[in-house]
Design an enzyme around this catalytic site. Structure first.
Site, PDB file in Angstrom:
ATOM      1  N   LYS A  62      29.042  21.087  -1.020  1.00 38.59           N
ATOM      2  CA  LYS A  62      30.212  21.583  -1.769  1.00 38.59           C
ATOM      3  C   LYS A  62      30.778  20.498  -2.685  1.00 38.59           C
ATOM      4  O   LYS A  62      31.216  20.774  -3.797  1.00 38.59           O
ATOM      5  CB  LYS A  62      31.306  22.052  -0.805  1.00 38.59           C
ATOM      6  CG  LYS A  62      31.004  23.410  -0.194  1.00 38.59           C
ATOM      7  CD  LYS A  62      32.053  23.852   0.824  1.00 38.59           C
ATOM      8  CE  LYS A  62      31.511  25.052   1.586  1.00 38.59           C
ATOM      9  NZ  LYS A  62      32.338  25.437   2.714  1.00 38.59           N
TER      10      LYS A  62
ATOM     11  N   ASN B  29      42.811  35.693   6.071  1.00 37.79           N
ATOM     12  CA  ASN B  29      42.145  34.801   7.017  1.00 37.79           C
ATOM     13  C   ASN B  29      43.180  34.067   7.856  1.00 37.79           C
ATOM     14  O   ASN B  29      44.380  34.280   7.698  1.00 37.79           O
ATOM     15  CB  ASN B  29      41.229  33.823   6.269  1.00 37.79           C
ATOM     16  CG  ASN B  29      42.022  33.005   5.273  1.00 37.79           C
ATOM     17  OD1 ASN B  29      42.880  32.225   5.651  1.00 37.79           O
ATOM     18  ND2 ASN B  29      41.746  33.201   3.988  1.00 37.79           N
TER      19      ASN B  29
ATOM     20  N   LYS C  79      30.733  21.569  -6.512  1.00 38.55           N
ATOM     21  CA  LYS C  79      32.035  21.845  -7.147  1.00 38.55           C
ATOM     22  C   LYS C  79      32.562  20.639  -7.938  1.00 38.55           C
ATOM     23  O   LYS C  79      33.688  20.648  -8.383  1.00 38.55           O
ATOM     24  CB  LYS C  79      33.034  22.294  -6.077  1.00 38.55           C
ATOM     25  CG  LYS C  79      32.583  23.554  -5.306  1.00 38.55           C
ATOM     26  CD  LYS C  79      33.701  24.203  -4.508  1.00 38.55           C
ATOM     27  CE  LYS C  79      33.173  25.357  -3.668  1.00 38.55           C
ATOM     28  NZ  LYS C  79      34.199  26.208  -3.093  1.00 38.55           N
TER      29      LYS C  79
ATOM     30  N   ASP D 201      36.974  34.832  -0.821  1.00 39.46           N
ATOM     31  CA  ASP D 201      35.858  34.832  -1.779  1.00 39.46           C
ATOM     32  C   ASP D 201      35.551  36.232  -2.298  1.00 39.46           C
ATOM     33  O   ASP D 201      34.799  36.390  -3.250  1.00 39.46           O
ATOM     34  CB  ASP D 201      34.592  34.299  -1.092  1.00 39.46           C
ATOM     35  CG  ASP D 201      34.664  32.799  -0.894  1.00 39.46           C
ATOM     36  OD1 ASP D 201      35.036  32.113  -1.850  1.00 39.46           O
ATOM     37  OD2 ASP D 201      34.354  32.325   0.218  1.00 39.46           O
TER      38      ASP D 201
ATOM     39  N   LYS E 238      47.369  55.476  -0.155  1.00 33.66           N
ATOM     40  CA  LYS E 238      46.947  55.063   1.186  1.00 33.66           C
ATOM     41  C   LYS E 238      45.638  55.780   1.559  1.00 33.66           C
ATOM     42  O   LYS E 238      45.519  56.997   1.353  1.00 33.66           O
ATOM     43  CB  LYS E 238      48.050  55.422   2.180  1.00 33.66           C
ATOM     44  CG  LYS E 238      47.763  54.996   3.584  1.00 33.66           C
ATOM     45  CD  LYS E 238      48.881  55.400   4.526  1.00 33.66           C
ATOM     46  CE  LYS E 238      48.428  55.186   5.954  1.00 33.66           C
ATOM     47  NZ  LYS E 238      49.270  55.886   6.909  1.00 33.66           N
TER      48      LYS E 238
ATOM     49  N   PHE F  34      38.486  21.147   0.326  1.00 29.81           N
ATOM     50  CA  PHE F  34      38.359  21.210   1.777  1.00 29.81           C
ATOM     51  C   PHE F  34      37.113  22.014   2.117  1.00 29.81           C
ATOM     52  O   PHE F  34      36.708  22.889   1.353  1.00 29.81           O
ATOM     53  CB  PHE F  34      39.601  21.886   2.394  1.00 29.81           C
ATOM     54  CG  PHE F  34      40.675  20.906   2.765  1.00 29.81           C
ATOM     55  CD1 PHE F  34      41.374  20.230   1.773  1.00 29.81           C
ATOM     56  CD2 PHE F  34      40.975  20.638   4.101  1.00 29.81           C
ATOM     57  CE1 PHE F  34      42.366  19.313   2.104  1.00 29.81           C
ATOM     58  CE2 PHE F  34      41.964  19.729   4.445  1.00 29.81           C
ATOM     59  CZ  PHE F  34      42.656  19.062   3.451  1.00 29.81           C
TER      60      PHE F  34
HETATM   61  N1  CTP Z   1      37.885  27.609  -2.720  1.00 33.12           N
HETATM   62  C1  CTP Z   1      38.365  28.102  -3.909  1.00 33.12           C
HETATM   63  N2  CTP Z   1      38.100  29.390  -4.263  1.00 33.12           N
HETATM   64  C2  CTP Z   1      37.357  30.186  -3.445  1.00 33.12           C
HETATM   65  C3  CTP Z   1      36.886  29.676  -2.216  1.00 33.12           C
HETATM   66  C4  CTP Z   1      37.162  28.382  -1.890  1.00 33.12           C
HETATM   67  O1  CTP Z   1      39.037  27.395  -4.668  1.00 33.12           O
HETATM   68  N3  CTP Z   1      37.117  31.428  -3.810  1.00 33.12           N
HETATM   69  C5  CTP Z   1      38.148  26.191  -2.379  1.00 33.12           C
HETATM   70  C6  CTP Z   1      38.988  25.988  -1.131  1.00 33.12           C
HETATM   71  O2  CTP Z   1      40.342  25.856  -1.454  1.00 33.12           O
HETATM   72  C7  CTP Z   1      38.407  24.711  -0.541  1.00 33.12           C
HETATM   73  C8  CTP Z   1      36.967  24.745  -0.971  1.00 33.12           C
HETATM   74  O3  CTP Z   1      36.907  25.621  -2.077  1.00 33.12           O
HETATM   75  O4  CTP Z   1      38.980  23.571  -1.098  1.00 33.12           O
HETATM   76  C9  CTP Z   1      35.969  25.138   0.068  1.00 33.12           C
HETATM   77  O5  CTP Z   1      36.256  26.360   0.593  1.00 33.12           O
HETATM   78  P1  CTP Z   1      35.275  27.044   1.681  1.00 33.12           P
HETATM   79  O6  CTP Z   1      35.782  28.398   1.966  1.00 33.12           O
HETATM   80  O7  CTP Z   1      35.041  26.115   2.828  1.00 33.12           O
HETATM   81  O8  CTP Z   1      33.962  27.095   0.905  1.00 33.12           O
HETATM   82  P2  CTP Z   1      33.278  28.155   0.015  1.00 33.12           P
HETATM   83  O9  CTP Z   1      32.956  27.480  -1.267  1.00 33.12           O
HETATM   84  O10 CTP Z   1      34.056  29.422  -0.073  1.00 33.12           O
HETATM   85  O11 CTP Z   1      31.928  28.384   0.786  1.00 33.12           O
HETATM   86  P3  CTP Z   1      31.617  29.183   2.137  1.00 33.12           P
HETATM   87  O12 CTP Z   1      32.669  30.247   2.261  1.00 33.12           O
HETATM   88  O13 CTP Z   1      30.277  29.696   1.921  1.00 33.12           O
HETATM   89  O14 CTP Z   1      31.681  28.171   3.243  1.00 33.12           O
END
Ligand code: CTP
Length: 393
Positions: free
Chosen positions: A333, A206, A337, A275, A285, A319
């Site tokens: 969140k 990302n 969390k 995620d 490959k 975040f």
């Molecule tokens: N985070 C994490 N592990 C993941 C995804 C996110 O620890 N697999 C943590 C990030 O470091 C951040 C927070 O969760 O502090 C929120 O991440 P974000 O990507 O905004 O949220 P998600 O929970 O992944 O939800 P979505 O992608 O649906 O917005």
């Protein structure tokens, strides 16, 4: 009141880098007063330092006084920090041996401010036992040093002796102005992206650059914390005095975070963690075929959620990068969390968020507090975040 850095510039090829130091300090709203040795003025004119610092530059002890004050005493008193960069073997030797025969050496001798030397010289000079003995003596007396970096020097030699980067020098100076309210605390920060490998040559990732997380780690360090920074791939410089652990994947980040979690007081998860991971990693490959390529990605761990489930004494900060319904999504969140705080930012704006120097965030607390910050640099966001965590606002 504005903080004042007196910058002593002694003569060496690295003098031009001191211009960058002035400019970085000015951007941080620090008043800069420059004193140049005679040999420094052979490399760069005082006018360049005058233009950047927007103050008269002092070079000669016996020139016409610009004001009714004894210059070396007034500058010595004005200094909150006295930085000497680049510091030659000559100025280090003079101060170590009590020689005060020009404006810079007399002012250093007269100041009660902390003096920080950033040496730059030929590697053989730097390693010369006389120079090393002078440095050791000054350290014993409470003077501080920013060690030179290693690399190819202006004279063509390779070794230690390059002036440390202006960013690192300014970081060190700024850390002196910060309240040490995190002494004794262990802070764990995650930063940057993670990657999900597909085959030996491909991965998905990302747009996170890690800037926000690195700024948080540096702020915690500056406030006296012992900091571990677990970072995905970034192009940022390795920060000084921070335990940097480099990882690539979600799983590697999870393993490292779990190693440090139990011992940490504050955990700030600013990393953009993937995620999803590919269902079946191809060890060979993937070759192109006729037609489309379908890949299946499966859910990977939500590291923050797992931490929220097992936290005890820790302050846990997440975040939320959102493109819509910022507050509502962040609030969800925070609850889901089990966080103490969440820092929410709107990623649709072009001049804040991913890859930019600035950020515009809202910080929500589990007690229902909502603090909206204006657009500001990521280091200012970091400062505000810790002010909130330690209860200063
Ligand atoms: N985070 C994490 N592990 C993941 C995804 C996110 O620890 N697999 C943590 C990030 O470091 C951040 C927070 O969760 O502090 C929120 O991440 P974000 O990507 O905004 O949220 P998600 O929970 O992944 O939800 P979505 O992608 O649906 O917005």
């Amino acid at each position: 009141m504005k903080k004042c850095v007196v910058l002593g510039v002694s003569g060496g090829i690295a003098v031009y880098k001191a211009l960058e130091i002035v400019s970085l300090l000015r951007k941080k709203d620090i008043e800069v007063r420059v004193i140049m040795t005679k040999s420094a003025t052979e490399f760069v004119t005082p006018l360049s330092f005058q233009s950047l610092s927007q103050n008269m530059v002092t070079c000669d002890m016996f020139s016409e006084p610009k004001a009714w004050e004894i210059q070396h005493i007034s500058l010595a008193e004005k200094a909150d920090i006295f930085l000497v960069a680049p510091a030659t073997a000559n100025i280090i030797g003079k101060v170590a041996n009590g020689i005060a025969d020009d404006m810079l050496s007399t002012t250093i001798m007269a100041t009660k401010a902390k003096v920080i030397f950033a040496p730059a010289m030929n590697t053989n000079m730097y390693n010369n036992p006389i120079v090393q003995e002078n440095i050791e003596k000054l350290k014993r007396l409470g003077y501080e040093f920013i060690e030179p970096a290693s690399g190819r020097l202006a004279c063509g030699d390779i070794g230690k002796g390059k002036l440390e980067s202006p960013e690192i020098i300014v970081d060190k100076v700024m850390s002196e102005f910060v309240n040490k309210d995190l002494i004794g605390k262990k802070v764990l920060v995650t930063a940057g992206p993670t990657i999900s490998p597909i085959d030996p040559v491909r991965f998905i990732t990302n747009r996170s650059t890690g800037k926000m997380g690195y700024a948080i780690a540096k702020e915690a360090r500056n406030r006296g914390a012992e900091v571990t920074l677990i970072s995905g791939p970034t192009s940022l410089d390795v920060p000084k005095n921070i335990n940097l652990v480099k990882i690539s994947t979600n799983n590697e980040m999870k393993d490292e975070v779990n190693k440090y979690f139990g011992d940490s007081d504050i955990i700030i998860k600013s990393a953009a963690v993937a995620d999803y991971k590919i269902e079946k990693y191809s060890t060979q490959k993937i070759k192109k075929l006729e037609g489309n390529l379908d890949l299946t990605f499966i859910r990977d761990s939500d590291i923050l959620m797992e931490l929220g489930n097992k936290k005890t004494k820790q302050i846990l900060v997440g975040f939320a990068a959102e493109s819509q319904n910022l507050k509502e999504n962040a609030q969800n969140k925070l609850l889901k969390k089990n966080l103490d705080y969440i820092v929410a930012n709107d990623i649709t704006s072009n001049d804040t968020g991913f890859a930019s120097e600035d950020n515009k965030v809202v910080i929500l607390s589990k007690e229902g507090k909502e603090i909206k910050l204006d657009k500001m640099s990521k280091s200012e966001v970091a400062r505000n975040l810790f002010d909130i965590i330690v209860g200063k606002r």
